[in-house]
Design an enzyme around this catalytic site. Structure first.
Site, PDB file in Angstrom:
ATOM      1  N   ASP A  13       0.678  -1.279  -0.194  1.00  0.00           N
ATOM      2  CA  ASP A  13       0.029   0.191   0.060  1.00  0.00           C
ATOM      3  C   ASP A  13       0.893   1.170   0.139  1.00  0.00           C
ATOM      4  O   ASP A  13       0.225   2.291   0.479  1.00  0.00           O
ATOM      5  CB  ASP A  13      -0.893  -0.073   1.033  1.00  0.00           C
ATOM      6  N   LYS A  16       1.839   2.077  -5.044  1.00  0.00           N
ATOM      7  CA  LYS A  16       2.397   1.496  -6.410  1.00  0.00           C
ATOM      8  C   LYS A  16       1.526   1.931  -7.674  1.00  0.00           C
ATOM      9  O   LYS A  16       2.118   2.080  -8.707  1.00  0.00           O
ATOM     10  CB  LYS A  16       2.641   0.162  -6.220  1.00  0.00           C
ATOM     11  N   GLY A  40      -4.565  -4.282  -3.756  1.00  0.00           N
ATOM     12  CA  GLY A  40      -5.622  -3.350  -3.939  1.00  0.00           C
ATOM     13  C   GLY A  40      -4.916  -2.172  -4.344  1.00  0.00           C
ATOM     14  O   GLY A  40      -4.094  -1.122  -3.442  1.00  0.00           O
ATOM     15  N   HIS A  41      -4.795  -1.781  -5.828  1.00  0.00           N
ATOM     16  CA  HIS A  41      -4.232  -0.475  -6.054  1.00  0.00           C
ATOM     17  C   HIS A  41      -5.018   0.696  -6.504  1.00  0.00           C
ATOM     18  O   HIS A  41      -5.973   0.437  -7.231  1.00  0.00           O
ATOM     19  CB  HIS A  41      -3.313  -0.867  -7.476  1.00  0.00           C
ATOM     20  N   GLN A 223       1.736  -6.162  -3.460  1.00  0.00           N
ATOM     21  CA  GLN A 223       2.556  -6.285  -1.936  1.00  0.00           C
ATOM     22  C   GLN A 223       3.919  -5.499  -2.070  1.00  0.00           C
ATOM     23  O   GLN A 223       4.131  -4.634  -2.769  1.00  0.00           O
ATOM     24  CB  GLN A 223       2.555  -7.916  -1.584  1.00  0.00           C
TER      25      GLN A 223
HETATM   26  P1  GDP Z   1      -0.769   0.301  -3.516  1.00  0.00           P
HETATM   27  O1  GDP Z   1      -1.317  -0.832  -3.214  1.00  0.00           O
HETATM   28  O2  GDP Z   1       0.728   0.381  -3.259  1.00  0.00           O
HETATM   29  O3  GDP Z   1      -1.113   0.676  -5.071  1.00  0.00           O
HETATM   30  O4  GDP Z   1      -1.386   1.477  -2.590  1.00  0.00           O
HETATM   31  P2  GDP Z   1      -2.903   1.643  -2.383  1.00  0.00           P
HETATM   32  O5  GDP Z   1      -3.462   2.052  -3.466  1.00  0.00           O
HETATM   33  O6  GDP Z   1      -3.294   0.638  -1.695  1.00  0.00           O
HETATM   34  O7  GDP Z   1      -2.773   2.788  -1.340  1.00  0.00           O
HETATM   35  C1  GDP Z   1      -2.331   4.120  -1.563  1.00  0.00           C
HETATM   36  C2  GDP Z   1      -3.240   5.110  -1.459  1.00  0.00           C
HETATM   37  O8  GDP Z   1      -2.474   6.478  -1.454  1.00  0.00           O
HETATM   38  C3  GDP Z   1      -4.389   5.289  -2.782  1.00  0.00           C
HETATM   39  O9  GDP Z   1      -5.611   5.654  -2.214  1.00  0.00           O
HETATM   40  C4  GDP Z   1      -3.502   6.316  -3.732  1.00  0.00           C
HETATM   41  O10 GDP Z   1      -4.796   6.945  -4.424  1.00  0.00           O
HETATM   42  C5  GDP Z   1      -3.338   7.188  -2.495  1.00  0.00           C
HETATM   43  N1  GDP Z   1      -2.176   8.041  -2.949  1.00  0.00           N
HETATM   44  C6  GDP Z   1      -0.907   7.694  -3.808  1.00  0.00           C
HETATM   45  N2  GDP Z   1       0.027   8.728  -3.895  1.00  0.00           N
HETATM   46  C7  GDP Z   1      -0.375   9.543  -2.761  1.00  0.00           C
HETATM   47  C8  GDP Z   1       0.263  10.913  -2.298  1.00  0.00           C
HETATM   48  O11 GDP Z   1       1.375  11.173  -2.594  1.00  0.00           O
HETATM   49  N3  GDP Z   1      -0.565  11.554  -1.530  1.00  0.00           N
HETATM   50  C9  GDP Z   1      -1.873  11.103  -1.062  1.00  0.00           C
HETATM   51  N4  GDP Z   1      -2.558  11.861  -0.154  1.00  0.00           N
HETATM   52  N5  GDP Z   1      -2.608  10.062  -1.471  1.00  0.00           N
HETATM   53  C10 GDP Z   1      -1.842   9.162  -2.500  1.00  0.00           C
HETATM   54  P1  IMO Z   2      -0.880  -4.049  -2.136  1.00  0.00           P
HETATM   55  O1  IMO Z   2      -0.452  -4.845  -3.572  1.00  0.00           O
HETATM   56  C1  IMO Z   2      -0.938  -4.695   2.054  1.00  0.00           C
HETATM   57  C2  IMO Z   2      -0.918  -9.038   3.649  1.00  0.00           C
HETATM   58  C3  IMO Z   2      -2.293  -9.539   4.235  1.00  0.00           C
HETATM   59  C4  IMO Z   2      -1.585 -10.336   5.090  1.00  0.00           C
HETATM   60  C5  IMO Z   2      -0.371 -11.069   4.289  1.00  0.00           C
HETATM   61  C6  IMO Z   2      -0.755 -12.414   3.769  1.00  0.00           C
HETATM   62  O2  IMO Z   2      -2.257  -3.244  -2.188  1.00  0.00           O
HETATM   63  O3  IMO Z   2       0.159  -3.478  -1.583  1.00  0.00           O
HETATM   64  P2  IMO Z   2      -2.323 -12.964   1.609  1.00  0.00           P
HETATM   65  O4  IMO Z   2      -3.923 -12.785   1.607  1.00  0.00           O
HETATM   66  O5  IMO Z   2      -1.350 -12.254   0.624  1.00  0.00           O
HETATM   67  O6  IMO Z   2      -1.884 -14.481   2.073  1.00  0.00           O
HETATM   68  O7  IMO Z   2      -2.071 -12.181   3.066  1.00  0.00           O
HETATM   69  O8  IMO Z   2       0.000 -10.077   3.238  1.00  0.00           O
HETATM   70  N1  IMO Z   2      -1.055  -8.367   2.225  1.00  0.00           N
HETATM   71  C7  IMO Z   2      -1.307  -7.140   1.803  1.00  0.00           C
HETATM   72  N2  IMO Z   2      -0.988  -6.004   2.657  1.00  0.00           N
HETATM   73  N3  IMO Z   2      -1.107  -4.476   0.910  1.00  0.00           N
HETATM   74  C8  IMO Z   2      -1.120  -5.672  -0.244  1.00  0.00           C
HETATM   75  O9  IMO Z   2      -1.262  -5.472  -1.348  1.00  0.00           O
HETATM   76  C9  IMO Z   2      -1.239  -7.061   0.519  1.00  0.00           C
HETATM   77  N4  IMO Z   2      -1.404  -8.036  -0.025  1.00  0.00           N
HETATM   78  C10 IMO Z   2      -1.328  -8.977   1.019  1.00  0.00           C
HETATM   79  O10 IMO Z   2      -2.914  -8.167   4.997  1.00  0.00           O
HETATM   80  O11 IMO Z   2      -0.699  -9.755   6.282  1.00  0.00           O
HETATM   81 MG    MG Z   3      -2.996  -1.431  -1.862  1.00  0.00          MG
END
Ligand code: GDP
Ligand code: IMO
Ligand code: MG
Length: 428
Positions: A13, A16, A40-41, A223
């Site tokens: 999270d 990416k 979850g991106h 991840q």
């Molecule tokens: P990922 O799993 O690595 O793609 O990250 P997630 O999407 O789960 O979580 C990142 C969150 O931060 C998302 O809601 C993005 O829209 C948001 N985001 C990304 N870059 C920035 C930033 O520079 N500032 C803020 N406030 N939000 C951001």
């Molecule tokens: P993104 O791509 C954050 C964590 C789960 C758990 C562990 C194992 O959005 O960064 P799993 O279901 O993969 O067997 O769970 O990994 N986990 C993540 N944490 N971001 C993710 O994906 C994750 N995908 C799995 O919370 O601790």
């Molecule tokens: Mg994510």
């Protein structure tokens, strides 16, 4: 060389999806190489928010070639729903291809994920319960079902029968749970097969053709490093290889084809699920970051654990993946902080640690070595040039760069595409 890997350096999270979406404008091909719908991106485009789980984030550029590689585990029902969901919002998915070698998540994988978590009790991993671990288990124990098998009704019927019988026995004997009806699952999955067929390809072959033709390729990690099966905080990890090395196996290319590696770093640290987290905050500061940053999981909605930026973790990630540049995200979330801390190393029983501990017992007991820096207490979300960032914000980023031994390539101050500062061109 025209290929760039974007991968997570912490516990996921990091943003990416946003960085991939930003860089994808210049790429011809975007490739997911591991994980599944545990990811979850979130990507924000033109004021609209897209939550992607399996589709590469490049999908939001109409018609761009997007590959789901052999290293990904695919839940067909989820993928089809996601495809239809973005199509309904006007996205053209004609550039999507999925690997015939990718493994298929079956309903028994999801149930086993849940059953195993319950059975672990206090030692639960906190998985996303999407069936990811059990699907990779089957892949490794050589009984899994691949997309190519699903495309062949006769072959599918055979492998499904063997698997369902074995899994039903396992569910009954180990967990006292009812199993699955063979005919029902077969019918459900053969219906998916027909809908997925147009997308199925030998993605490694196509990718290598693209690379040979000089096209620009972007690899999208899911991840992150500390969730890597080999190098993460085992057993509190996922079952795949998010590190840059995972690209070669998960996409089917040679290491000589990787040009640059970009490590995405959230300006602080978060973690979902169980496992040690040395710089975790259990106080009002952690709560402030969670609320200001809306740190709740994209996939499961769980509150994320929040903590100080851990440069030791980022340095570890940098070495493991040979990261060339950091893309630092969510700097704006720290805008109100009076002071900030960066963890620059760990001590254990009073001694500094050189290596990142393999033992979770040790990692749970390390003392973070913190440096305190002044905050900048001003809004950074409208800043577009690195030089225009407040001095204290630059100091914070530069201290991270020094401690992590990685150059700063990108700084992000908001979820939108335009809230991005480029210090180095990645596809240059
Ligand atoms: P990922 O799993 O690595 O793609 O990250 P997630 O999407 O789960 O979580 C990142 C969150 O931060 C998302 O809601 C993005 O829209 C948001 N985001 C990304 N870059 C920035 C930033 O520079 N500032 C803020 N406030 N939000 C951001
Ligand atoms: P993104 O791509 C954050 C964590 C789960 C758990 C562990 C194992 O959005 O960064 P799993 O279901 O993969 O067997 O769970 O990994 N986990 C993540 N944490 N971001 C993710 O994906 C994750 N995908 C799995 O919370 O601790
Ligand atoms: Mg994510």
């Amino acid at each position: 060389m025209g290929s760039v890997v974007v991968m997570g350096t912490q516990w996921g999270d990091e943003g990416k999806g946003k960085i991939v979406d930003y860089l994808a404008e210049q790429a011809d091909v975007v490739v997911r190489y591991q994980g599944g719908n545990n990811a979850g991106h979130t990507v924000v485009v033109g004021g609209e928010e897209f939550k992607l789980h399996l589709l590469p984030s490049g999908i939001l550029y109409n018609g761009k070639t997007c590959l789901i590689g052999n290293g990904v585990v695919i839940d067909p029902g989820v993928l089809l729903k996601e495809i239809k969901g973005v199509q309904a919002r006007g996205i053209d998915t004609s550039g999507l291809k999925i690997s015939n070698r990718a493994h298929v998540i079956m309903p028994y994988h999801r149930l086993l994920d849940e059953a195993e978590e319950i059975a672990r009790g206090d030692f639960k991993i906190g998985t996303t319960k999407r069936g990811i671990g059990p699907c990779y288990m089957d892949k490794n124990s050589r009984c899994g079902i691949r997309i190519v098998d699903l495309m062949d009704a006769e072959e599918f019927a055979l492998v499904l029968k063997r698997n369902i019988e074995a899994k039903n026995r396992l569910l009954k004997c180990m967990y006292d749970m009812d199993g699955f009806d063979y005919e029902t699952v077969k019918a459900e999955y053969l219906a998916y097969a027909e809908q997925l067929r147009p997308y199925v390809a030998d993605t490694s072959y196509e990718l290598n053709e693209s690379i040979d033709a000089g096209e620009k390729v972007l690899f999208e990690g899911a991840q992150a490093t500390l969730l890597d099966l080999d190098h993460g905080t085992y057993p509190y990890v996922t079952s795949s290889h998010p590190i840059a090395g995972g690209v070669c196996v998960g996409a089917g290319i040679g290491p000589t084809k990787i040009g640059k590696v970009v490590g995405v770093v959230k300006a602080y640290t978060t973690r979902v699920g169980e496992g040690p987290f040395p710089s975790e905050l259990h106080d009002a500061v952690g709560d402030h970051i969670r609320e200001r940053g809306h740190e709740y999981g994209t996939t499961t909605g769980r509150p994320r654990r929040c903590g100080w930026l851990d440069a030791r973790v980022v340095r570890y990630a940098g070495k493991l993946s040979g990261i060339d540049y950091m893309a630092i995200t969510r700097l704006d979330i720290l805008d109100e902080m009076k002071t900030l801390k960066i963890c620059v190393g760990y001590t254990y029983k009073g001694q500094p640690l050189n290596e990142f501990p393999a033992s979770l017992k040790v990692l749970a007991e390390v003392e973070p070595v913190y440096e305190e820096l002044p905050g900048w207490q001003s809004d950074t979300t409208a800043i577009r040039r690195y030089e225009d960032l407040p001095l204290n914000a630059r100091r914070y980023l530069e201290r991270l760069s020094e401690a992590a031994e990685i150059k700063i390539g990108i700084v992000s101050v908001g979820p939108r595409r335009d809230q991005t500062m480029i210090l180095h061109e990645m596809f240059a």
